[in-house]
Design an enzyme around this catalytic site. Structure first.
Site, PDB file in Angstrom:
ATOM      1  N   HIS A 273      75.843  40.261 104.159  1.00  0.00           N
ATOM      2  CA  HIS A 273      75.122  39.000 104.394  1.00  0.00           C
ATOM      3  C   HIS A 273      75.132  38.598 105.867  1.00  0.00           C
ATOM      4  CE1 HIS A 273      74.473  37.936 100.119  1.00  0.00           C
ATOM      5  NE2 HIS A 273      75.633  38.533  99.911  1.00  0.00           N
ATOM      6  N   ASP A 336      81.249  38.801  99.265  1.00  0.00           N
ATOM      7  CA  ASP A 336      80.466  39.160  98.078  1.00  0.00           C
ATOM      8  C   ASP A 336      79.391  40.181  98.432  1.00  0.00           C
ATOM      9  OD1 ASP A 336      79.279  37.106  99.680  1.00  0.00           O
ATOM     10  OD2 ASP A 336      77.703  36.936  98.174  1.00  0.00           O
ATOM     11  N   GLU A 337      78.948  40.890  97.437  1.00  0.00           N
ATOM     12  CA  GLU A 337      77.779  41.766  97.537  1.00  0.00           C
ATOM     13  C   GLU A 337      77.762  42.619  98.813  1.00  0.00           C
ATOM     14  OE1 GLU A 337      74.570  39.056  95.075  1.00  0.00           O
ATOM     15  OE2 GLU A 337      74.866  38.604  97.184  1.00  0.00           O
ATOM     16  N   ALA A 338      78.917  43.161  99.166  1.00  0.00           N
ATOM     17  CA  ALA A 338      78.977  44.025 100.350  1.00  0.00           C
ATOM     18  C   ALA A 338      78.535  45.431  99.926  1.00  0.00           C
ATOM     19  CB  ALA A 338      80.384  44.016 100.932  1.00  0.00           C
ATOM     20  N   ASN A 339      77.342  45.518  99.418  1.00  0.00           N
ATOM     21  CA  ASN A 339      76.866  46.779  98.822  1.00  0.00           C
ATOM     22  C   ASN A 339      76.617  47.869  99.856  1.00  0.00           C
ATOM     23  OD1 ASN A 339      76.842  45.103  96.636  1.00  0.00           O
ATOM     24  ND2 ASN A 339      74.620  44.855  96.580  1.00  0.00           N
TER      25      ASN A 339
END
Ligand code: TNX
Length: 529
Positions: A273, A336-339
């Site tokens: 992000h 979060d969401e550290a894809n």
């Protein structure tokens, strides 16, 4: 089963209740659509969040032109300020002058700080109303503030009136009762956020989490990295002009919230992000090339350069400046969401980021993915899973809770205020399914997550993500009335919860929300008048 003491107290009040006495504890769980509209609730029954105990008894206090607010004998500056703020809040609707004076004796609204007040804790209070006035007693100024908010609900929505005779004894179930605003996807001004603070504080919400950075925008000025806000804050979702807050504006918001006993928890989301930061500074990218500004709503594509030392100078300076600006004890570091960050890199990065937070004297809050890495001692995990979250992820949160990490519950399919209520809701997303008002409210934070007992739950929070929300009308439509359910889940004793009672208390708030010009969703299963 052990009955919590507060619930017991509420039950005793019920059992002892003569006919004239009413109690807010409400049971039963089903909306019965075909039913007659329920009879109007009496003032002590319609308090929201439902208090630990409330009973109406005897004649009340006529709140009129002669009413004064007395802030006690102790000359306590803070109590004086609580009194001034309460006067300001009551003057608007009542049209009365309500002077604030010192002293404790005489008719009127009396604020009393009593360090020995039993059972009140850090935020609890007692309210007693009779012909001679209304006495608010608490151990802390925060407790007096909450008592004042209860008093507001006992008065008519407009004009002078009578505070009915009776007593409220109250204290929160959870210490953390939060709301989050994402000012990164769409920019909102400090004035707009202050309005939300005012609205929330009247329902005893005590934490404002600010999602200050994301792929689409960086909203807080950082002196050592000035292009973060100036360049990284220039855009937003959809491409409109974004914006950012100066440090002065941020301080002003923090102070404003603080006067209403709302703590600010700022979030810098990382290692994912981060596209806005990476568009402002080429050196934050592993390939040394600045990214294009992003105005879409995809997630999970950006990552800080975990192997690069400069990355850690960056987070040290950013978090250092933010810590200096923020009096509260928490810094939220996202996670979060550290894809786009490999798992081992993610864990290594979060180790260092957590150490930076500690170095600046703060406690970490992170989204619950931190549980899959190595949460530091005392780090708080914010759970945002839902009914379909993989069991292994939930188990990691339970294991961390067992190891002593407190948990904030923000189940996405209950408390995400950006989820549509129903198909026809215009703004909002629906990736967890629709979240009607009943669904948002009807769950118990104390037994929600397997392996996370009530003692590990720090509290609850309702995030408002703003990919699809750009204006006040949509913000309020999505937040209201669901955020009132959050307020009750965070404050009220388990024994007072229940949809049937809640939907009636909620309906009773309708005129108040109208008077405050709040654009709420008129949920069809709530008996609005
Ligand atoms: C998930 S929740 C996100 C956000 C989105 C949101 C939209 C979380 C920690 N990440 O990036 O804005 O869903 O509902």
């Amino acid at each position: 089963m052990r009955v919590p003491r507060r619930t017991l107290a509420a039950l005793l009040v019920l059992a002892a209740a003569p006919a004239a006495v009413s109690c807010t504890a409400a049971h039963g769980d089903d909306a019965r659509p075909g039913d007659e509209p329920p009879a109007a609730l009496a003032p002590y029954e319609r308090l929201l969040p439902a208090p630990v105990s409330a009973r109406a008894q005897g004649p009340g206090y006529a709140f009129g032109p002669g009413t004064v607010i007395r802030t006690g004998l102790t000359q306590d500056e803070e109590v004086r300020r609580v009194g001034e703020l309460l006067a300001e809040q009551l003057r608007g609707p009542s049209g009365l002058p309500l002077p604030v004076v010192g002293g404790a004796d005489g008719d009127g609204i009396r604020l009393r700080l009593d360090e020995g007040a039993e059972g009140a804790g850090e935020e609890g209070y007692r309210l007693e109303s009779g012909p001679g006035g209304v006495t608010l007693t608490a151990r802390t100024p925060a407790g007096l503030f909450h008592a004042g908010q209860t008093l507001r609900q006992l008065l008519p929505v407009s004009g002078p009136g009578t505070v009915p005779g009776g007593t409220v004894t109250d204290a929160p179930r959870f210490a953390y009762r939060g709301a989050m605003v994402d000012v990164a996807r769409h920019f909102f001004t400090v004035e707009q956020v202050k309005r939300y603070v005012d609205q929330l504080a009247q329902y005893k919400v005590n934490t404002l989490h600010l999602h200050l950075t994301d792929d689409q925008g960086w909203r807080i000025a950082i002196d050592s990295w000035p292009k973060l806000a100036r360049t990284g804050g220039a855009g937003q979702v959809g491409g409109g002009p974004g914006g950012y807050w100066t440090k002065e504006q941020y301080r002003e918001l923090v102070a404003y919230a603080g006067e209403r006993y709302v703590d600010v928890v700022p979030e810098i989301d990382m290692p994912g992000h981060v596209n806005a930061a990476q568009s402002a500074y080429a050196e934050l990218n592993c390939d040394g090339k600045a990214r294009e500004p992003y105005t879409g709503i995809k997630v999970g594509f950006s990552s800080l350069c975990v192997g690069e030392e400069r990355t850690y100078e960056f987070i040290d300076q950013v978090l250092g400046e933010l810590a200096e600006l923020t009096p509260g004890k928490y810094l939220h570091i996202g996670g979060d969401e550290a894809n786009s960050t490999p798992a081992a890199d993610y864990a290594a990065f979060m180790d260092r980021a957590q150490a930076v937070v500690a170095k600046h004297g703060k406690t970490v809050v992170a989204w619950h993915q931190l549980a899959t890495a190595r949460p530091a001692k005392g780090a708080v995990l914010q759970y945002w899973g839902h009914d379909r979250t993989p069991a292994a992820e939930k188990a990691a949160v339970a294991a961390a809770a067992k190891a002593g990490n407190p948990v904030i519950l923000s189940p996405a399919d209950r408390l995400y205020l950006d989820m549509k209520y129903e198909k026809a809701t215009k703004p909002g997303l629906a990736w967890t399914g629709y979240v009607p008002v009943k669904r948002a409210y009807s769950w118990d934070p104390g037994s929600y997550l397997n392996g996370v007992p009530e003692s590990a739950v720090l509290g609850v929070e309702a995030p408002l993500w703003t990919e699809t929300i750009a204006a006040r009308g949509d913000w309020e439509l999505m937040a209201y009335p669901r955020v009132l359910g959050l307020a009750e889940l965070g404050w009220s004793p388990a024994g007072a919860l229940g949809w049937d009672g809640y939907r009636r208390r909620l309906a009773a708030q309708g005129p108040r929300l109208d008077a405050q010009d709040i654009a709420y969703y008129r949920a069809p299963d709530v008996p609005w008048s």
